[in-house]
Design an enzyme around this catalytic site. Structure first.
Site, PDB file in Angstrom:
ATOM      1  N   GLU A 280     104.139  19.521  15.393  1.00 30.44           N
ATOM      2  CA  GLU A 280     103.009  20.273  14.864  1.00 30.44           C
ATOM      3  C   GLU A 280     102.746  19.918  13.403  1.00 30.44           C
ATOM      4  O   GLU A 280     101.582  19.850  12.977  1.00 30.44           O
ATOM      5  CB  GLU A 280     103.259  21.779  15.006  1.00 30.44           C
ATOM      6  CG  GLU A 280     103.257  22.264  16.437  1.00 30.44           C
ATOM      7  CD  GLU A 280     101.944  21.947  17.150  1.00 30.44           C
ATOM      8  OE1 GLU A 280     100.878  22.268  16.609  1.00 30.44           O
ATOM      9  OE2 GLU A 280     102.001  21.354  18.243  1.00 30.44           O
ATOM     10  N   TRP A 283     100.787  16.805  13.559  1.00 31.81           N
ATOM     11  CA  TRP A 283      99.376  17.036  13.889  1.00 31.81           C
ATOM     12  C   TRP A 283      98.594  17.354  12.615  1.00 31.81           C
ATOM     13  O   TRP A 283      97.482  16.859  12.409  1.00 31.81           O
ATOM     14  CB  TRP A 283      99.221  18.186  14.893  1.00 31.81           C
ATOM     15  CG  TRP A 283      99.234  17.772  16.326  1.00 31.81           C
ATOM     16  CD1 TRP A 283     100.249  17.932  17.231  1.00 31.81           C
ATOM     17  CD2 TRP A 283      98.177  17.114  17.050  1.00 31.81           C
ATOM     18  NE1 TRP A 283      99.886  17.428  18.456  1.00 31.81           N
ATOM     19  CE2 TRP A 283      98.624  16.926  18.380  1.00 31.81           C
ATOM     20  CE3 TRP A 283      96.899  16.666  16.701  1.00 31.81           C
ATOM     21  CZ2 TRP A 283      97.836  16.301  19.358  1.00 31.81           C
ATOM     22  CZ3 TRP A 283      96.110  16.053  17.679  1.00 31.81           C
ATOM     23  CH2 TRP A 283      96.577  15.886  18.972  1.00 31.81           C
ATOM     24  N   TRP A 312      73.231  21.065  22.970  1.00 32.37           N
ATOM     25  CA  TRP A 312      73.845  22.369  22.766  1.00 32.37           C
ATOM     26  C   TRP A 312      72.818  23.481  22.966  1.00 32.37           C
ATOM     27  O   TRP A 312      71.634  23.303  22.648  1.00 32.37           O
ATOM     28  CB  TRP A 312      74.425  22.467  21.355  1.00 32.37           C
ATOM     29  CG  TRP A 312      75.438  21.411  21.015  1.00 32.37           C
ATOM     30  CD1 TRP A 312      75.269  20.354  20.171  1.00 32.37           C
ATOM     31  CD2 TRP A 312      76.777  21.305  21.520  1.00 32.37           C
ATOM     32  NE1 TRP A 312      76.412  19.607  20.100  1.00 32.37           N
ATOM     33  CE2 TRP A 312      77.362  20.157  20.922  1.00 32.37           C
ATOM     34  CE3 TRP A 312      77.541  22.066  22.407  1.00 32.37           C
ATOM     35  CZ2 TRP A 312      78.666  19.755  21.178  1.00 32.37           C
ATOM     36  CZ3 TRP A 312      78.848  21.663  22.660  1.00 32.37           C
ATOM     37  CH2 TRP A 312      79.399  20.531  22.062  1.00 32.37           C
ATOM     38  N   ASN A 347      97.605  29.957  17.221  1.00 34.70           N
ATOM     39  CA  ASN A 347      97.088  28.604  17.447  1.00 34.70           C
ATOM     40  C   ASN A 347      96.638  28.365  18.884  1.00 34.70           C
ATOM     41  O   ASN A 347      95.607  27.736  19.118  1.00 34.70           O
ATOM     42  CB  ASN A 347      98.140  27.559  17.065  1.00 34.70           C
ATOM     43  CG  ASN A 347      97.571  26.155  17.110  1.00 34.70           C
ATOM     44  OD1 ASN A 347      96.612  25.845  16.418  1.00 34.70           O
ATOM     45  ND2 ASN A 347      98.155  25.304  17.949  1.00 34.70           N
ATOM     46  N   TRP A 365      79.878  23.010  18.331  1.00 30.24           N
ATOM     47  CA  TRP A 365      81.185  23.253  17.738  1.00 30.24           C
ATOM     48  C   TRP A 365      81.107  23.519  16.231  1.00 30.24           C
ATOM     49  O   TRP A 365      81.934  24.230  15.670  1.00 30.24           O
ATOM     50  CB  TRP A 365      82.122  22.069  17.982  1.00 30.24           C
ATOM     51  CG  TRP A 365      81.624  20.746  17.453  1.00 30.24           C
ATOM     52  CD1 TRP A 365      80.815  19.855  18.089  1.00 30.24           C
ATOM     53  CD2 TRP A 365      81.900  20.180  16.166  1.00 30.24           C
ATOM     54  NE1 TRP A 365      80.564  18.767  17.290  1.00 30.24           N
ATOM     55  CE2 TRP A 365      81.224  18.937  16.100  1.00 30.24           C
ATOM     56  CE3 TRP A 365      82.647  20.591  15.067  1.00 30.24           C
ATOM     57  CZ2 TRP A 365      81.271  18.106  14.979  1.00 30.24           C
ATOM     58  CZ3 TRP A 365      82.703  19.768  13.944  1.00 30.24           C
ATOM     59  CH2 TRP A 365      82.023  18.542  13.906  1.00 30.24           C
ATOM     60  N   TRP A 388      88.618  21.963  16.111  1.00 34.95           N
ATOM     61  CA  TRP A 388      87.343  22.211  16.789  1.00 34.95           C
ATOM     62  C   TRP A 388      86.861  20.976  17.531  1.00 34.95           C
ATOM     63  O   TRP A 388      86.355  21.073  18.663  1.00 34.95           O
ATOM     64  CB  TRP A 388      86.300  22.700  15.786  1.00 34.95           C
ATOM     65  CG  TRP A 388      86.382  24.185  15.638  1.00 34.95           C
ATOM     66  CD1 TRP A 388      87.089  24.895  14.712  1.00 34.95           C
ATOM     67  CD2 TRP A 388      85.784  25.161  16.511  1.00 34.95           C
ATOM     68  NE1 TRP A 388      86.977  26.238  14.953  1.00 34.95           N
ATOM     69  CE2 TRP A 388      86.173  26.442  16.033  1.00 34.95           C
ATOM     70  CE3 TRP A 388      84.960  25.073  17.631  1.00 34.95           C
ATOM     71  CZ2 TRP A 388      85.756  27.620  16.651  1.00 34.95           C
ATOM     72  CZ3 TRP A 388      84.546  26.260  18.242  1.00 34.95           C
ATOM     73  CH2 TRP A 388      84.947  27.505  17.763  1.00 34.95           C
TER      74      TRP A 388
END
Length: 472
Positions: A280, A283, A312, A347, A365, A388
């Site tokens: 993590e 990341w 969208w 998370n 988004w 996102w």
């Protein structure tokens, strides 16, 4: 010789390369720049700015024990910072300014402009590695490009860290007190963040000591079960260090160092919980490196340009229901209310609510990304944008477009007894475990809980159709 440490999102004493370098090159002065207009343009959350102010007060007190004064400048826009830095340096007779590098486009432009102007007047602005484990640009593919897939990136990071282990920077020594420079008082609040609740302030003490306390507490037990408990939002299975990392009250290096000490010095093998947590951290590193390598991410552009063609939906009522936690999907609503009440969201739930907005509601988004930034106490452009875009299938190494989380299934899997849901949705307290994830219409009517805004099955198919027509 006088040297300045320009604090930004690195409000700590320990493992603070810029502060250490400033103190080593002369009598050090700390500097922080308050930029309310710039923060507003970046959509920084009031809860985050409030956290910074409280952290600044703690930092000022810690610096005072080292006889390092902290000065504050109020500059509304970053374009005015270069001349303000020049004036400040001249006022205090400083020949060098030290800072830790930041990787957003606006941040890099600010620092380049500052470097150029200061250099013209014989003042050095030196950047240091203080925000990441490895310098962005040093971890690349064989083709000399930035990794766009996480797994090989993480493998390369682990190899680099094994070859050149991360070394913690010591805190500077106490210096002789500067008689001519006094510490500026840190304002208790600003108009930008004056409405932040005491509940949030009490839930997130903003001190370096608190960051260490949380890291130590996590590493004593929870880290060993992290791979199992991190997805269960009703359990204290995560470190809750993200606000402290975002403000720099603790460094990624300190987190890595502590994790490795729990794992015989290993980063990729050993105890599953520890290695999962290190993953993590990587990341976070991945998204910082991408932000550096692809400036368009700072301008809210998708990593996959073809996804700009997604049609969208313009659905203001659906979006409003999502922001208020009134979608009719209990797990989604509970997660959103957690965010509104605490400034933080688990998370796993960040992924679930993001995918629900972008896939089931088929809403851009960028609207969700902006909403999160305006409310998250741990909001960072790199991580927020990366998360996102992962959920929306527009980013690097993102979820395939046909992968759409079913929030009901996610709820049943990760909150099987509805403990998290009932905590944040007290109106559902009396609902049975069998119904809690998706109450029946009669139950909804009886307790005043809304029907689902969108049909999960048909909206999933709609999203798949919207993405499948794009060029690969």
């Amino acid at each position: 010789m006088t040297s300045i440490c320009w604090f930004r999102t690195d409000l700590r004493i320990a493992d603070q390369p810029a502060l250490y370098a400033a103190a080593a090159s002369g009598s050090a002065i700390g500097l922080f720049i308050i930029s309310e207009e710039q923060w507003a343009s970046h959509q920084d959350a009031p809860v985050k700015v409030d956290f910074w102010l409280r952290a600044l007060k703690s930092l000022s007190d810690e610096l005072a024990t080292l006889n390092i004064p902290l000065k504050l400048l109020t500059i509304q826009q970053w374009r005015d910072i270069p001349r303000a830095l020049l004036s400040f340096a001249k006022q205090h007779g400083a020949t060098s300014i030290h800072c830790n590098r930041e990787y957003g486009l606006n941040e890099r432009n600010r620092d380049r402009a500052s470097y150029k102007l200061l250099k013209e007047h014989g003042i050095d602005l030196t950047g240091h590695l203080g925000a990441t484990l490895l310098e962005p640009g040093t971890i690349k593919t064989g083709g000399d490009s930035y990794y766009r897939v996480f797994t090989p990136f993480a493998r390369a990071c682990r190899s680099a860290l094994e070859a050149r282990p991360y070394v913690l920077t010591p805190a500077p020594a106490k210096q002789v007190k500067l008689a001519s420079v006094t510490t500026d008082p840190v304002p208790a609040t600003l108009s930008y963040c004056e409405d932040v609740s005491q509940t949030i302030r009490q839930g997130w003490p903003a001190t370096e000591a608190e960051a260490y306390k949380r890291l130590e507490h996590f590493s004593q037990e929870a880290i060993y079960h992290y791979q199992r408990d991190r997805d269960i939002p009703s359990l204290p299975g995560t470190s809750t260090l993200s606000p402290y990392l975002a403000a720099g009250l603790v460094s990624a290096g300190q987190c890595l160092y502590r994790a490795m000490s729990c794992n015989q010095g290993e980063t990729g093998t050993g105890k599953p919980g520890v290695t999962t947590w290190i993953t993590e951290l990587l990341w976070r590193e991945f998204y910082q490196h991408l932000l550096h390598g692809y400036p368009e991410l700072s301008m809210h552009q998708p990593m996959r340009p073809q996804t700009n063609a997604v049609l969208w939906r313009d659905a203001p009522d659906d979006f409003a229901a999502w922001t208020k936690g009134e979608t009719g999907v209990p797990l989604i609503d509970a997660a959103m209310r957690q965010l509104l009440h605490t400034g933080w969201m688990h998370n796993r739930l960040r992924m679930v609510v993001a995918m629900y907005l972008t896939k089931n509601m088929l809403i851009d988004w960028r609207r969700g990304e902006a909403f999160f930034m305006r409310h998250l106490i741990d909001g960072e452009l790199a991580a927020n944008n990366g998360g996102w875009q992962w959920s929306a299938s527009t980013g690097a190494d993102s979820a395939p477009y046909f992968r759409v989380f079913n929030p009901i299934s996610q709820s049943e899997r990760f909150d099987p007894k509805g403990a998290f849901i009932k905590h944040w949705l007290p109106e559902l307290t009396s609902v049975s475990t069998k119904e809690i994830h998706d109450p029946l219409p009669l139950t909804r009517s009886a307790i005043g809980y809304p029907m689902q805004r969108v049909d999960l099955r048909s909206s999933r198919l709609r999203a798949i159709e919207a993405f499948s027509s794009l060029n690969p």
